[in-house]
Scaffold this motif. Structure first.
Motif, PDB file in Angstrom:
ATOM      1  N   THR A 273     -15.565   6.821 -11.126  1.00  9.70           N
ATOM      2  CA  THR A 273     -14.747   5.866 -11.883  1.00  9.70           C
ATOM      3  C   THR A 273     -15.250   4.441 -11.742  1.00  9.70           C
ATOM      4  O   THR A 273     -15.284   3.681 -12.713  1.00  9.70           O
ATOM      5  CB  THR A 273     -13.281   5.946 -11.406  1.00  9.70           C
ATOM      6  OG1 THR A 273     -12.853   7.312 -11.451  1.00  9.70           O
ATOM      7  CG2 THR A 273     -12.388   5.102 -12.294  1.00  9.70           C
ATOM      8  N   PHE A 274     -15.662   4.065 -10.541  1.00 10.67           N
ATOM      9  CA  PHE A 274     -16.077   2.688 -10.282  1.00 10.67           C
ATOM     10  C   PHE A 274     -17.540   2.664  -9.868  1.00 10.67           C
ATOM     11  O   PHE A 274     -17.913   3.213  -8.842  1.00 10.67           O
ATOM     12  CB  PHE A 274     -15.201   2.060  -9.191  1.00 10.67           C
ATOM     13  CG  PHE A 274     -13.731   2.094  -9.513  1.00 10.67           C
ATOM     14  CD1 PHE A 274     -13.162   1.156 -10.362  1.00 10.67           C
ATOM     15  CD2 PHE A 274     -12.921   3.101  -8.981  1.00 10.67           C
ATOM     16  CE1 PHE A 274     -11.813   1.197 -10.665  1.00 10.67           C
ATOM     17  CE2 PHE A 274     -11.568   3.149  -9.289  1.00 10.67           C
ATOM     18  CZ  PHE A 274     -11.016   2.201 -10.141  1.00 10.67           C
ATOM     19  N   GLN A 285     -15.613   7.976  -3.259  1.00 11.91           N
ATOM     20  CA  GLN A 285     -15.139   8.427  -4.575  1.00 11.91           C
ATOM     21  C   GLN A 285     -15.478   9.898  -4.796  1.00 11.91           C
ATOM     22  O   GLN A 285     -14.633  10.681  -5.267  1.00 11.91           O
ATOM     23  CB  GLN A 285     -15.778   7.595  -5.686  1.00 11.91           C
ATOM     24  CG  GLN A 285     -15.288   6.161  -5.775  1.00 11.91           C
ATOM     25  CD  GLN A 285     -15.886   5.458  -6.975  1.00 11.91           C
ATOM     26  OE1 GLN A 285     -15.379   5.570  -8.083  1.00 11.91           O
ATOM     27  NE2 GLN A 285     -16.980   4.739  -6.747  1.00 11.91           N
ATOM     28  N   LYS A 311     -14.246  -6.475  -0.554  1.00  8.29           N
ATOM     29  CA  LYS A 311     -13.690  -6.682  -1.895  1.00  8.29           C
ATOM     30  C   LYS A 311     -14.734  -6.466  -2.984  1.00  8.29           C
ATOM     31  O   LYS A 311     -14.413  -5.992  -4.071  1.00  8.29           O
ATOM     32  CB  LYS A 311     -13.108  -8.098  -2.016  1.00  8.29           C
ATOM     33  CG  LYS A 311     -11.852  -8.319  -1.177  1.00  8.29           C
ATOM     34  CD  LYS A 311     -11.258  -9.689  -1.449  1.00  8.29           C
ATOM     35  CE  LYS A 311      -9.989  -9.908  -0.632  1.00  8.29           C
ATOM     36  NZ  LYS A 311      -9.375 -11.229  -0.895  1.00  8.29           N
ATOM     37  N   ASN A 314     -16.241  -3.256  -6.070  1.00 10.45           N
ATOM     38  CA  ASN A 314     -15.004  -2.580  -6.496  1.00 10.45           C
ATOM     39  C   ASN A 314     -14.222  -1.996  -5.320  1.00 10.45           C
ATOM     40  O   ASN A 314     -13.502  -1.005  -5.458  1.00 10.45           O
ATOM     41  CB  ASN A 314     -15.298  -1.453  -7.506  1.00 10.45           C
ATOM     42  CG  ASN A 314     -15.920  -1.949  -8.800  1.00 10.45           C
ATOM     43  OD1 ASN A 314     -17.074  -1.691  -9.088  1.00 10.45           O
ATOM     44  ND2 ASN A 314     -15.143  -2.695  -9.569  1.00 10.45           N
ATOM     45  N   GLU A 317     -10.354  -1.777  -5.808  1.00  9.33           N
ATOM     46  CA  GLU A 317      -9.969  -0.743  -6.775  1.00  9.33           C
ATOM     47  C   GLU A 317     -10.193   0.657  -6.229  1.00  9.33           C
ATOM     48  O   GLU A 317      -9.382   1.564  -6.462  1.00  9.33           O
ATOM     49  CB  GLU A 317     -10.759  -0.928  -8.081  1.00  9.33           C
ATOM     50  CG  GLU A 317     -10.427  -2.180  -8.861  1.00  9.33           C
ATOM     51  CD  GLU A 317     -11.126  -3.430  -8.320  1.00  9.33           C
ATOM     52  OE1 GLU A 317     -11.933  -3.293  -7.358  1.00  9.33           O
ATOM     53  OE2 GLU A 317     -10.858  -4.521  -8.837  1.00  9.33           O
ATOM     54  N   GLU A 320      -7.514   1.510  -3.746  1.00  8.43           N
ATOM     55  CA  GLU A 320      -6.272   1.767  -4.477  1.00  8.43           C
ATOM     56  C   GLU A 320      -6.316   3.144  -5.132  1.00  8.43           C
ATOM     57  O   GLU A 320      -5.333   3.897  -5.096  1.00  8.43           O
ATOM     58  CB  GLU A 320      -6.049   0.687  -5.536  1.00  8.43           C
ATOM     59  CG  GLU A 320      -4.752   0.866  -6.309  1.00  8.43           C
ATOM     60  CD  GLU A 320      -4.496  -0.257  -7.294  1.00  8.43           C
ATOM     61  OE1 GLU A 320      -3.315  -0.555  -7.562  1.00  8.43           O
ATOM     62  OE2 GLU A 320      -5.481  -0.836  -7.801  1.00  8.43           O
ATOM     63  N   ASP A 321      -7.454   3.496  -5.722  1.00 13.21           N
ATOM     64  CA  ASP A 321      -7.604   4.801  -6.366  1.00 13.21           C
ATOM     65  C   ASP A 321      -7.463   5.921  -5.342  1.00 13.21           C
ATOM     66  O   ASP A 321      -6.837   6.952  -5.613  1.00 13.21           O
ATOM     67  CB  ASP A 321      -8.982   4.865  -7.051  1.00 13.21           C
ATOM     68  CG  ASP A 321      -9.088   6.007  -8.052  1.00 13.21           C
ATOM     69  OD1 ASP A 321      -8.099   6.247  -8.774  1.00 13.21           O
ATOM     70  OD2 ASP A 321     -10.143   6.658  -8.110  1.00 13.21           O
ATOM     71  N   ASN A 324      -3.867   6.304  -4.503  1.00 16.59           N
ATOM     72  CA  ASN A 324      -3.113   6.883  -5.614  1.00 16.59           C
ATOM     73  C   ASN A 324      -3.319   8.394  -5.699  1.00 16.59           C
ATOM     74  O   ASN A 324      -2.363   9.161  -5.790  1.00 16.59           O
ATOM     75  CB  ASN A 324      -3.531   6.233  -6.943  1.00 16.59           C
ATOM     76  CG  ASN A 324      -2.786   4.944  -7.202  1.00 16.59           C
ATOM     77  OD1 ASN A 324      -1.669   4.750  -6.727  1.00 16.59           O
ATOM     78  ND2 ASN A 324      -3.395   4.037  -7.958  1.00 16.59           N
ATOM     79  N   GLN A 416      -0.661  -3.374  -0.155  1.00 16.52           N
ATOM     80  CA  GLN A 416      -0.935  -3.964  -1.468  1.00 16.52           C
ATOM     81  C   GLN A 416      -0.919  -5.489  -1.409  1.00 16.52           C
ATOM     82  O   GLN A 416      -1.690  -6.157  -2.110  1.00 16.52           O
ATOM     83  CB  GLN A 416       0.081  -3.453  -2.484  1.00 16.52           C
ATOM     84  CG  GLN A 416      -0.195  -2.024  -2.941  1.00 16.52           C
ATOM     85  CD  GLN A 416       0.886  -1.492  -3.880  1.00 16.52           C
ATOM     86  OE1 GLN A 416       2.070  -1.799  -3.727  1.00 16.52           O
ATOM     87  NE2 GLN A 416       0.479  -0.681  -4.849  1.00 16.52           N
ATOM     88  N   ASP A 419      -4.335  -7.172  -0.718  1.00 15.36           N
ATOM     89  CA  ASP A 419      -5.427  -6.744  -1.605  1.00 15.36           C
ATOM     90  C   ASP A 419      -5.956  -5.363  -1.230  1.00 15.36           C
ATOM     91  O   ASP A 419      -7.168  -5.108  -1.269  1.00 15.36           O
ATOM     92  CB  ASP A 419      -6.584  -7.753  -1.590  1.00 15.36           C
ATOM     93  CG  ASP A 419      -6.246  -9.029  -2.349  1.00 15.36           C
ATOM     94  OD1 ASP A 419      -5.422  -8.944  -3.285  1.00 15.36           O
ATOM     95  OD2 ASP A 419      -6.794 -10.075  -2.009  1.00 15.36           O
ATOM     96  N   ASN A 420      -5.052  -4.469  -0.870  1.00 14.30           N
ATOM     97  CA  ASN A 420      -5.415  -3.096  -0.501  1.00 14.30           C
ATOM     98  C   ASN A 420      -6.379  -3.035   0.681  1.00 14.30           C
ATOM     99  O   ASN A 420      -7.137  -2.070   0.832  1.00 14.30           O
ATOM    100  CB  ASN A 420      -6.015  -2.341  -1.700  1.00 14.30           C
ATOM    101  CG  ASN A 420      -4.968  -2.021  -2.749  1.00 14.30           C
ATOM    102  OD1 ASN A 420      -3.870  -1.587  -2.421  1.00 14.30           O
ATOM    103  ND2 ASN A 420      -5.302  -2.253  -4.006  1.00 14.30           N
TER     104      ASN A 420
END
Length: 485
Positions: A273-274, A285, A311, A314, A317, A320-321, A324, A416, A419-420
């Motif tokens: 995804t990233f 990932q 940071k 990615n 993100e 966070e992914d 999730n 969160q 910034d995760n």
């Protein structure tokens, strides 16, 4: 003679090859070529090896004739139809120049106590050799060797079960999968509790991996064979297109390589995804995408500190992914010095792939096994005992009831807001306690300046008095010390 003594004897043979300029890693590879033939003889499995290249063919000839025969043996076995043999000897070539050195190693291997080695396990002997290589800092092998005590911990907590598909996408010498196989064997009376088909699955399909480096792949094949594991170990790059086919695993146990891919090149697969040049983020990932989304599939992954807070690439993100799609329920902050690569600060992420892809992480429990810990290294290794309190906390059905200052929980909302960032859970460092009662540095500086001014004033008065005594009444400009200067 026990396996440890045999390993030491084999390792000492490396001294014979120093004049040939052979590195530790080349030596282990050279030993692998020879030990494969010797171990096939000791286990009565020479049938798949052409008769002219079996072990006894090496001990019946000498000097230049031996070296010439050995060189031909390596080439021809690399072209054999047998998959295991051809993969172990693919592009094999000897680094031994002196025939007398080759003969010395062959004779020394032949003279070892192989009865005792078989009793203790040839696989354990070979693993001991790999660990010895990793512990020698000059070998550089520590970069891919995870200490066995950490591997065993991760396997114990993952609890692989018979019938589950386990994988290591950065297999190294296949240590995680060998430990997982050992764990399942212990739960099933060495697979005798299983039916014939189930036992066959365990030996041939349950444990698989991917290794990028050709020489390391060779060691992994040898390691798996000696532990009677026939699962596929692919020579390739998990972050390339071939990695897209690695999916629906029940358990992933791994310690991916650190750093960037090929000096900054992005992965060649298009299903991540990233897109980022950071290998660890790409492996992360891949791992959570390749787990079976059934609420039970789980992973234990070693990552360096910067993956928790970085940071760029990615990082925000991707974390966070992960949170999730998975329940990231535990982070273990590992102590310093346990890897043979010095200065590397690492952690283990424990997570489960859930059925849905949204908001699956509610709380993250962090265990700090780093702060206020002793210094670990070659002379003071990490042991099972050091993990006892963590295991108790991890396996508790009521984590809130655990009274351990090292074990703390953070909500998804708290994470969160940062910034995760998962750079959390480190406790107060006792080594800094001595500085807690020190006064404010500004107050201390101003107090020092005031005392200096007072001292200078007294000195000025002394100088004036001395001049008056000498009859030299000269106007003197006092010296001052200002806090603004």
């Amino acid at each position: 003679m026990g396996n440890q003594q045999i390993v030491q004897k084999l390792w000492n043979l490396c001294n014979v090859l120093r004049d040939d300029g052979i590195t530790y890693h080349q030596y282990v590879t050279e030993l692998t070529y020879l030990l494969f033939l010797k171990m096939m003889k000791e286990t009565d499995n020479e049938g798949s090896i052409p008769e002219e290249y079996r072990w006894d063919s090496l001990i019946n000839i000498h000097g230049l004739e031996l070296k010439t025969h050995y060189q031909k043996l390596l080439i021809d076995l690399g072209n054999e139809n047998n998959d295991v043999i051809s993969q172990i000897y693919t592009n094999a070539q000897t680094n031994i120049d002196e025939p007398k050195n080759l003969e010395k190693i062959v004779r020394s291997i032949d003279a070892l106590d192989w009865y005792s080695a078989k009793e203790e396990g040839l696989g354990d002997l070979y693993e001991g050799l790999l660990e010895k290589n990793a512990s020698e800092t000059k070998s550089g092998a520590g970069q891919y060797f995870t200490p066995r005590v950490l591997i065993d911990l991760m396997v114990k907590l993952a609890k692989p079960q018979a019938g589950e598909r386990c994988n290591d996408p950065a297999a190294g010498t296949f240590g995680f999968m060998i430990a997982a196989d050992r764990y399942v064997r212990e739960q099933t009376d060495d697979y005798f509790d299983l039916g014939e088909k189930e036992a066959e699955f365990q030996k041939k399909q349950a444990f698989t991996g991917v290794e990028l480096v050709k020489e390391t792949h060779r060691l992994a094949l040898m390691n798996a064979m000696l532990h009677n594991i026939q699962g596929e170990i692919v020579l390739g790059d998990t972050l390339s297109e071939m990695g897209k086919n690695l999916k629906n695993f029940d358990v992933i146990l791994t310690n991916p390589p650190f750093g960037t891919k090929r000096g900054g090149e992005r992965p060649t697969r298009d299903d991540l995804t990233f897109a980022t040049t950071n290998k660890q983020f790409n492996f992360l990932q891949h791992i959570y995408k390749s787990l079976k989304p059934d609420g039970k599939a789980r992973a234990s992954v070693v990552v360096p500190d910067d993956i928790l807070f970085k940071k760029d690439g990615n990082g925000v993100e991707i974390r966070e992914d992960l949170m999730n799609k998975c329940n990231l329920h535990t982070i273990l902050r590992l102590p310093n010095g346990i890897f043979y690569a010095p200065g590397v600060k690492t952690n283990v992420l424990f997570f489960t792939r859930e059925v849905t892809d949204r908001e699956n992480t509610k709380d993250v429990w962090v265990y700090d096994l780093r702060t206020n810990m002793q210094s670990f290294g070659k002379r003071s290794p990490l042991t099972e005992k050091h993990f006892e309190n963590f295991i108790t906390a991890y396996e508790s059905k009521d984590r809130e009831s655990i009274k351990d200052d090292r074990f703390n929980v953070f909500t998804r909302e708290e994470i969160q807001k940062k910034d995760n960032s998962l750079d959390i859970g480190l406790i107060a460092d006792d080594s800094l306690a001595a500085y807690d009662d020190l006064p404010d540095p500004i107050d201390s500086a101003e107090e020092a300046i005031a005392k200096l001014n007072q001292a200078v004033g007294l000195l000025n008065e002394v100088v004036i008095e001395l001049r008056e005594v000498e009859g030299e009444k000269v106007a003197t400009k006092p010296i001052k010390v200002s806090s603004n200067e």
